[in-house]
Design a protein around this motif. Sequence first.
Motif, short mmCIF file in Angstrom:
data_model
loop_
_atom_site.label_atom_id
_atom_site.label_comp_id
_atom_site.label_asym_id
_atom_site.label_seq_id
_atom_site.Cartn_x
_atom_site.Cartn_y
_atom_site.Cartn_z
N GLY A 119 -3.77 7.48 2.34
CA GLY A 119 -4.34 6.31 1.69
C GLY A 119 -3.46 5.09 1.74
N GLY A 120 -2.13 5.29 1.74
CA GLY A 120 -1.20 4.17 1.83
C GLY A 120 -1.34 3.41 3.15
N ILE A 163 -9.30 12.59 -3.58
CA ILE A 163 -8.88 11.76 -4.71
C ILE A 163 -7.56 11.06 -4.39
CG2 ILE A 163 -8.16 11.85 -7.13
CD1 ILE A 163 -10.21 14.22 -7.36
N GLY A 164 -6.67 11.78 -3.68
CA GLY A 164 -5.39 11.19 -3.29
C GLY A 164 -5.56 10.03 -2.32
N ILE A 165 -6.44 10.17 -1.33
CA ILE A 165 -6.67 9.09 -0.36
C ILE A 165 -7.19 7.85 -1.07
CG2 ILE A 165 -8.07 8.37 1.63
CD1 ILE A 165 -8.00 11.29 2.57
N ALA A 166 -8.03 8.06 -2.08
CA ALA A 166 -8.60 6.92 -2.81
C ALA A 166 -7.58 6.22 -3.71
CB ALA A 166 -9.78 7.40 -3.65
N GLY A 167 -6.48 6.89 -4.05
CA GLY A 167 -5.55 6.36 -5.04
C GLY A 167 -4.95 5.00 -4.70
N PRO A 168 -4.30 4.83 -3.54
CA PRO A 168 -3.73 3.51 -3.23
C PRO A 168 -4.79 2.40 -3.14
CG PRO A 168 -2.76 5.21 -1.84
CD PRO A 168 -3.90 5.86 -2.56
N SER A 169 -5.97 2.72 -2.62
CA SER A 169 -7.05 1.72 -2.57
C SER A 169 -7.48 1.33 -3.98
CB SER A 169 -8.26 2.28 -1.81
OG SER A 169 -7.95 2.47 -0.44
N ARG A 170 -7.51 2.30 -4.89
CA ARG A 170 -7.84 2.03 -6.29
C ARG A 170 -6.85 1.05 -6.90
NH1 ARG A 170 -5.77 6.83 -9.60
NH2 ARG A 170 -3.88 5.74 -8.99
N ASP A 171 -5.54 1.29 -6.68
CA ASP A 171 -4.52 0.42 -7.27
C ASP A 171 -4.56 -0.98 -6.66
OD1 ASP A 171 -3.66 2.50 -8.91
OD2 ASP A 171 -2.25 3.24 -7.42
N MET A 172 -4.83 -1.07 -5.35
CA MET A 172 -4.93 -2.37 -4.72
C MET A 172 -6.17 -3.12 -5.20
SD MET A 172 -3.43 -4.47 -2.64
CE MET A 172 -2.36 -3.58 -1.50
N GLY A 200 0.81 -1.21 0.00
CA GLY A 200 0.00 0.00 0.00
C GLY A 200 0.84 1.26 0.00
N HIS A 201 1.94 1.24 0.77
CA HIS A 201 2.85 2.39 0.78
C HIS A 201 3.53 2.55 -0.58
CE1 HIS A 201 2.20 2.75 5.06
NE2 HIS A 201 2.60 1.51 5.25
N GLY A 202 3.83 1.40 -1.22
CA GLY A 202 4.41 1.46 -2.56
C GLY A 202 3.47 2.12 -3.55
N PHE A 203 2.18 1.78 -3.47
CA PHE A 203 1.19 2.41 -4.35
C PHE A 203 1.08 3.91 -4.05
CE2 PHE A 203 -1.34 -1.82 -4.74
CZ PHE A 203 -0.42 -2.28 -5.66
N ALA A 204 1.18 4.28 -2.76
CA ALA A 204 1.09 5.69 -2.39
C ALA A 204 2.26 6.48 -2.97
CB ALA A 204 1.04 5.83 -0.87
#
Length: 423
Positions: A288-289, A337-346, A144-148
């Motif tokens: 988000g991460g 939108i930023g908070i949603a980003g890592p959840s989107r990628d996961m 998750g941190h990697g996606f962030a």
Amino acid sequence: MTTTTSTPSTSPPDNFRQDARTIGLIGLAHGSSHFFHMLLPPLFPFLIAEFGFSYSQLGLLVSVFFVVSGVGQMLSGFIVDRVGARPVLFFALSCFIAAGLVAGTASGYASLILASLLAGMGNAPFHPVDFTILNKRVSAKRLGHGFAVHGISGNLGWATAPVFMAGIATATGSWRTACLSGAALAFVILMIMVINRDSLDDRKGSWSNQPAAAKGGAAAVQEHPMAFLKLPSVWLCFSFFFWSTCSLSAIQSFASPALHKLYGTPVSVTALVVTGYMLCGAVGMVIGGFLVARVQRLEKTISLCLLAAAAMLALVGTGVLPGMAALVVTSLAGMGIGIAGPSRDMLIKRAAPPGATGRVYGTVYSGLDLGFCVSAPVFGALLDANMVPGIFFGSAAALALGVVSAGFVGAGVAARTVRPAAA
């Protein structure tokens, strides 16, 4: 009790330094791809002064970039799954070097078209490459941190390019020097990747995905390479990226003039809105991460954050706020939108079948390129027609449609997870 056969490359001990190095390298690479989105646009005034181009001609350069990138992104996912992510990453950075060199020595419009084409080719593989390496090299608890970091680096690449390109062009009096400097920057990044190539080898360290692959067994290996295209979740993820990028494009391209027209705030002030939006988005991605590892139903995080951002943008569109407050609220929408980003990628990772990571990410992220291609003319036409609130209402509506897509993806992933347990 079942036993799992393992090797040092598939079940290594927890290694923070290895994870951090891979995440940092991918962040740097991804930042370079967003930087090269903006290789030419900051130089448009200089190109008009030297060649007398119209804005429609210059706009075509941007279209060439995103068309090549969008088509190439879908195709590059197959290449990544077949030959590995690392050599494709090296090829992409080499394309950026070539794009900067061609632009810096351009003699006319055809040369600039070629530079845009090369930059689009370089940009095309990055999401399949980045997410394949992250998913295979980074341990699950830090993914998750990697996606962030991946998302933050993209925002920083967008933010850095105009300052770098226009700054060098202004300081030296030569836009060509700026383009050649961009090529030099890509060369330095390529050398960093080559020196640290062991941390980018997606053939090693794939322990985070090994159990899922093992469950697929021989059937997963024998599946047709195009079989993933039959999955509704892939096309729902694609539509999610399309709608969310339409929203981003509206703010990135037109929020500043729209705020000026709607609230009368000076352009020198409204120009800060994109920077504020991106910085808030970066802060949101950090948050988000941490959320990714703590939330099971990721679509709920995505929905709450995007709907909150949509509500803020719609509020700005009503014209009821004070001018500075409207700028602040627009910027804060970027945090949702930023908070949603890592959840989107996961969520995309969970929706992808084993062995098809590159293909799935390549396909769904091509929705980003299509969103940029389609939305800019639409929102530009709204502004030309003096339908200024439509910039914010349209951006909010696009986010709401993205929420619908994410909800269906999450429901499908949840159903697929529950079904084996029930059996």
